[in-house]
Design an enzyme around this catalytic site. Structure first.
Site: not given
Ligand code: SB7
Ligand code: NI
Length: 184
Positions: A60, A65, A110-111, A153-154, A157
């Protein structure tokens, strides 16, 4: 095309802001940004493109971001039942959720966070989301499992919340109350 150099990192103030609602129907510019978020996720799941552009894999990506403080995100993943969840959403809202929680046994990443931060992140097991799609049409999604976790999670953000905010500081692997483990 979005690459890692476009993704802002922890410490950047935009990641802690509450993002603005997108004006609907969406402008061509907002649609372009949302499509590019989804494309990043798809590209990051293609081994050749990932390698060529030095991407980090993700399931996601939210507009803040890439330093766009607007309420939109994309999710693209295959869940434990081989179902593909591919969403590009404007102005998403959780309209209801389970009492029961769930957490990924491998934790979250998270990215926008370069380090690995270990620990359990409690999430609602099931969520119902109302949002608007790329055409500006209303959509209602009922999600569970990994898709529910990814969307939460999104959504965080968009509200300036990071996954590690939920990790128990004393004991990162403390079993969250009312929660079932989920293996990815
Ligand atoms: C693990 C990873 C994510 C969501 C839920 C569990 C997304 C990782 C990428 N992101 O940073 C998106 O915001
Ligand atoms: Ni993230």
């Amino acid at each position: 095309m979005i690459t890692m150099k476009d993704i802002i990192r922890d410490g950047h103030p935009t990641l802690r802001k509450v993002a603005q609602e997108v004006v609907l129907p969406p402008s061509e510019e907002d649609k372009k940004v949302l499509k590019s978020l989804l494309q990043y996720i798809k590209n990051s799941q293609d081994p050749e493109i990932l390698e060529k552009h030095g991407l980090r894999p993700g399931i996601g990506l939210a507009a803040p971001q890439i330093n766009v403080s607007k309420r939109m995100f994309a999710v693209h993943l295959e869940d434990g039942s081989d179902r593909i969840h591919s969403y590009a959403l404007f102005n998403p809202k959780i309209v209801s959720h389970s009492v029961e929680k769930s957490y990924l046994t491998s934790g979250e990443g998270c990215l926008s966070v370069d380090e690995n931060i270990p620990g359990y992140v409690p999430r609602y097991s099931r969520v119902t989301i109302k949002a608007f799609d790329l055409d500006g049409q209303p959509v209602k999604l009922r999600l569970k499992g990994l898709a529910a976790i990814a969307v939460q999670h999104e959504l965080d953000h968009l509200n300036g919340i990071m996954f590690y905010d939920y990790i128990n500081q004393r004991d990162p692997y403390l079993e969250p109350a009312n929660a079932s483990p989920l293996d990815r």
